[in-house]
Write a protein that holds these residues in place. Structure first.
Motif, PDB file in Angstrom:
ATOM      1  N   LEU A   1       0.845  -1.199   0.000  1.00 46.56           N
ATOM      2  CA  LEU A   1       0.000   0.000   0.000  1.00 46.56           C
ATOM      3  C   LEU A   1       0.876   1.244   0.000  1.00 46.56           C
TER       4      LEU A   1
ATOM      5  N   GLU B   1      -2.503   6.244   0.303  1.00 45.17           N
ATOM      6  CA  GLU B   1      -3.705   5.467   0.626  1.00 45.17           C
ATOM      7  C   GLU B   1      -3.978   5.424   2.129  1.00 45.17           C
TER       8      GLU B   1
ATOM      9  N   GLU C   1      -7.900   4.220   2.181  1.00 40.92           N
ATOM     10  CA  GLU C   1      -8.798   4.481   1.056  1.00 40.92           C
ATOM     11  C   GLU C   1      -8.925   3.213   0.216  1.00 40.92           C
TER      12      GLU C   1
ATOM     13  N   ARG D   1     -10.524   3.385  -3.562  1.00 33.73           N
ATOM     14  CA  ARG D   1      -9.684   4.038  -4.575  1.00 33.73           C
ATOM     15  C   ARG D   1      -8.338   3.356  -4.764  1.00 33.73           C
ATOM     16  N   SER D   2      -8.068   2.318  -3.990  1.00 32.37           N
ATOM     17  CA  SER D   2      -6.758   1.676  -4.025  1.00 32.37           C
ATOM     18  C   SER D   2      -6.535   0.908  -5.330  1.00 32.37           C
TER      19      SER D   2
END
Length: 140
Positions: free
Chosen positions: A10, A14, A42, A45-46
């Motif tokens: 990640l 994010e 998030e 939206r990742s």
């Protein structure tokens, strides 16, 4: 950056962390130091998560999933801010790992004839036992 497994990492954008004062015992430390951590991921939206994992993650997250598609994890377990951050990141990583596991599809099976007969036989025997519990007549 938060590493989930060999394939998924990640990005920093994010994840958002905010700190606040923790509740509960701790004396003056509670009143002075912001040790509680609120980690926001998030998820919707990742770009790193596949769509099937996002759908399962939404179900796993439950109430932690917000209306705008983010996961909010609040941790105030310890008096240490650094340890609370680690715990929050571990919990998020574990949720994502669980969402990546595809559930095994269930194959419908039918009960065998022998199992049906056993079930009916036990029902008949149980009915006989209950029938014998009635009042005893004095005709004998």
């Amino acid at each position: 950056m938060l590493r989930i497994n060999d394939d998924i990492t990640l990005a920093d954008w994010e994840l958002t962390e905010s700190f606040s004062r923790s509740s509960g015992p701790g004396g003056q430390n509670v009143n002075k130091v912001s040790t509680a951590v609120e980690l926001r991921f998030e998820a919707e939206r990742s770009p790193n998560l596949p769509p099937h994992a996002k759908a399962r993650l939404r179900r796993i997250a439950g109430r932690k999933w917000t209306s705008d598609g983010a996961i909010v994890i609040r941790v105030e377990d310890t008096r240490s801010q650094a340890r609370n951050r680690e715990i929050a990141q571990e919990r998020l990583a574990e949720m994502i790992r669980q969402s990546l596991i595809r559930p095994k599809p269930r194959i419908k099976t039918r009960p065998t004839l022998a199992s049906k007969r056993r079930r009916v036989d036990t029902k008949v025997k149980r009915g006989q036992v209950k029938a014998l519990r009635g009042k005893v007549s004095k005709d004998e």
